[in-house]
Design a protein around this motif. Structure first.
Motif, PDB file in Angstrom:
ATOM      1  N   PHE A   1      -1.873   8.032 -12.399  1.00 53.51           N
ATOM      2  CA  PHE A   1      -3.253   7.577 -11.359  1.00 53.51           C
ATOM      3  C   PHE A   1      -1.788   7.720 -10.442  1.00 53.51           C
ATOM      4  CE2 PHE A   1      -3.557   2.892  -9.529  1.00 53.51           C
ATOM      5  CZ  PHE A   1      -4.175   3.316  -8.289  1.00 53.51           C
ATOM      6  N   ASP A   2      -2.391   7.230  -9.169  1.00 51.99           N
ATOM      7  CA  ASP A   2      -1.551   7.646  -8.044  1.00 51.99           C
ATOM      8  C   ASP A   2      -1.891   6.947  -6.859  1.00 51.99           C
ATOM      9  OD1 ASP A   2       0.021   7.791  -5.484  1.00 51.99           O
ATOM     10  OD2 ASP A   2      -0.345   9.904  -4.839  1.00 51.99           O
TER      11      ASP A   2
ATOM     12  N   LEU B   1       4.554   3.954   2.777  1.00 50.34           N
ATOM     13  CA  LEU B   1       6.135   3.338   2.242  1.00 50.34           C
ATOM     14  C   LEU B   1       6.382   3.851   2.500  1.00 50.34           C
ATOM     15  CD1 LEU B   1       6.321   2.152  -0.371  1.00 50.34           C
ATOM     16  CD2 LEU B   1       6.136   4.056  -1.408  1.00 50.34           C
ATOM     17  N   VAL B   2       7.054   5.552   3.328  1.00 45.24           N
ATOM     18  CA  VAL B   2       7.718   6.000   3.426  1.00 45.24           C
ATOM     19  C   VAL B   2       8.472   5.403   4.876  1.00 45.24           C
ATOM     20  CG1 VAL B   2       8.767   8.086   4.864  1.00 45.24           C
ATOM     21  CG2 VAL B   2       7.840   8.122   2.519  1.00 45.24           C
ATOM     22  N   ALA B   3       7.560   4.906   5.704  1.00 41.77           N
ATOM     23  CA  ALA B   3       7.749   4.820   6.856  1.00 41.77           C
ATOM     24  C   ALA B   3       8.588   3.170   6.753  1.00 41.77           C
ATOM     25  CB  ALA B   3       6.561   4.413   7.987  1.00 41.77           C
ATOM     26  N   ALA B   4       7.976   2.333   6.048  1.00 39.21           N
ATOM     27  CA  ALA B   4       8.797   0.833   5.611  1.00 39.21           C
ATOM     28  C   ALA B   4      10.150   0.986   4.685  1.00 39.21           C
ATOM     29  CB  ALA B   4       7.752   0.515   4.066  1.00 39.21           C
ATOM     30  N   MET B   5      10.326   1.555   4.230  1.00 39.21           N
ATOM     31  CA  MET B   5      11.491   2.492   3.602  1.00 39.21           C
ATOM     32  C   MET B   5      12.808   2.597   4.695  1.00 39.21           C
ATOM     33  SD  MET B   5      10.960   4.652  -0.100  1.00 39.21           S
ATOM     34  CE  MET B   5      12.044   4.578  -0.452  1.00 39.21           C
TER      35      MET B   5
ATOM     36  N   THR C   1       4.731   6.285  -7.968  1.00 37.94           N
ATOM     37  CA  THR C   1       4.108   6.237  -9.078  1.00 37.94           C
ATOM     38  C   THR C   1       3.569   4.923  -8.783  1.00 37.94           C
ATOM     39  OG1 THR C   1       5.134   6.323 -10.582  1.00 37.94           O
ATOM     40  CG2 THR C   1       4.511   7.949 -10.315  1.00 37.94           C
ATOM     41  N   GLY C   2       3.997   4.123  -8.645  1.00 38.64           N
ATOM     42  CA  GLY C   2       4.017   2.090  -8.316  1.00 38.64           C
ATOM     43  C   GLY C   2       3.547   1.974  -6.931  1.00 38.64           C
ATOM     44  N   GLY C   3       4.198   2.795  -5.709  1.00 39.01           N
ATOM     45  CA  GLY C   3       4.238   1.690  -4.094  1.00 39.01           C
ATOM     46  C   GLY C   3       4.816   0.888  -4.413  1.00 39.01           C
TER      47      GLY C   3
ATOM     48  N   VAL D   1       9.203  -4.162  -2.031  1.00 42.72           N
ATOM     49  CA  VAL D   1       8.130  -3.682  -1.270  1.00 42.72           C
ATOM     50  C   VAL D   1       7.375  -2.956  -1.791  1.00 42.72           C
ATOM     51  CG1 VAL D   1       8.280  -2.459   1.755  1.00 42.72           C
ATOM     52  CG2 VAL D   1      10.401  -4.154   1.066  1.00 42.72           C
ATOM     53  N   SER D   2       6.034  -3.745  -1.533  1.00 41.83           N
ATOM     54  CA  SER D   2       5.073  -3.245  -2.611  1.00 41.83           C
ATOM     55  C   SER D   2       3.603  -3.035  -1.730  1.00 41.83           C
ATOM     56  CB  SER D   2       4.087  -3.742  -3.632  1.00 41.83           C
ATOM     57  OG  SER D   2       5.220  -4.044  -4.243  1.00 41.83           O
ATOM     58  N   ILE D   3       3.352  -1.485  -1.711  1.00 41.54           N
ATOM     59  CA  ILE D   3       1.912  -1.149  -1.577  1.00 41.54           C
ATOM     60  C   ILE D   3       0.922  -1.659  -2.266  1.00 41.54           C
ATOM     61  CG2 ILE D   3       0.083   0.310  -0.480  1.00 41.54           C
ATOM     62  CD1 ILE D   3       2.421   1.154   1.255  1.00 41.54           C
ATOM     63  N   THR D   4      -0.109  -2.080  -3.018  1.00 41.43           N
ATOM     64  CA  THR D   4      -1.054  -3.212  -4.057  1.00 41.43           C
ATOM     65  C   THR D   4      -2.365  -2.903  -3.418  1.00 41.43           C
ATOM     66  OG1 THR D   4      -0.686  -5.665  -3.043  1.00 41.43           O
ATOM     67  CG2 THR D   4       1.032  -4.132  -4.671  1.00 41.43           C
ATOM     68  N   PRO D   5      -3.508  -2.491  -4.134  1.00 45.28           N
ATOM     69  CA  PRO D   5      -4.618  -2.695  -4.010  1.00 45.28           C
ATOM     70  C   PRO D   5      -5.297  -4.219  -3.749  1.00 45.28           C
ATOM     71  CG  PRO D   5      -4.366  -2.627  -6.115  1.00 45.28           C
ATOM     72  CD  PRO D   5      -2.788  -2.300  -5.335  1.00 45.28           C
ATOM     73  N   THR D   6      -4.332  -5.281  -3.887  1.00 50.50           N
ATOM     74  CA  THR D   6      -4.457  -6.911  -4.573  1.00 50.50           C
ATOM     75  C   THR D   6      -3.779  -7.413  -3.623  1.00 50.50           C
ATOM     76  OG1 THR D   6      -4.300  -6.177  -6.916  1.00 50.50           O
ATOM     77  CG2 THR D   6      -4.500  -8.310  -6.306  1.00 50.50           C
TER      78      THR D   6
END
Length: 117
Positions: free
Chosen positions: A19-20, A56-60, A76-78, A91-96
């Motif tokens: 899952f990505d 995600l890369v821009a946030a990093m 793989t975990g975002g 720092v996360s990108i999540t569906p929730t």
């Protein structure tokens, strides 16, 4: 185990789907920042179709530019972790939606004693 079964098992193990969480989607995602105690420090909605890998890369890069050191990260975990001094952030990108109350299981669907609506 015979050769055919052995070959079939090896093929099944190699072909596992991963899952990505950063693949494009028609659903919204959230950029969230939490402290080391899990408290939400920042949350913003990313619209449907956003380039989540770029986000995600821009946030990093933004965190690095702000003087934070990137630690562990996982596409793989975002998620990535960063530190500055004794402070640590996740720092996360999540569906929730972090603002929604999580309804784990079915307990939130039934009434309980002392629960007034």
């Amino acid at each position: 185990m015979d050769d055919a079964a052995d070959q079939s098992l090896r093929w099944a193990m190699v072909r596992r789907n991963v899952f990505d969480p950063l693949e494009p989607t028609r659903e919204a995602r959230w950029y969230t920042v939490r402290n080391m105690h899990g408290a939400i420090l920042e949350a913003r909605r990313l619209g449907p179709g956003s380039d989540l890998k770029r986000a995600l890369v821009a946030a990093m890069l933004d965190w690095i530019d702000a003087g934070w050191h990137i630690g562990e990260f996982s596409s793989t975990g975002g998620t990535f972790f960063c530190t500055r001094g004794v402070e640590r952030r996740m720092v996360s990108i999540t569906p929730t939606d972090p603002g929604e109350f999580p309804g784990y299981g079915a307990s939130h669907l039934t009434e309980s004693p002392g629960h007034d609506e």
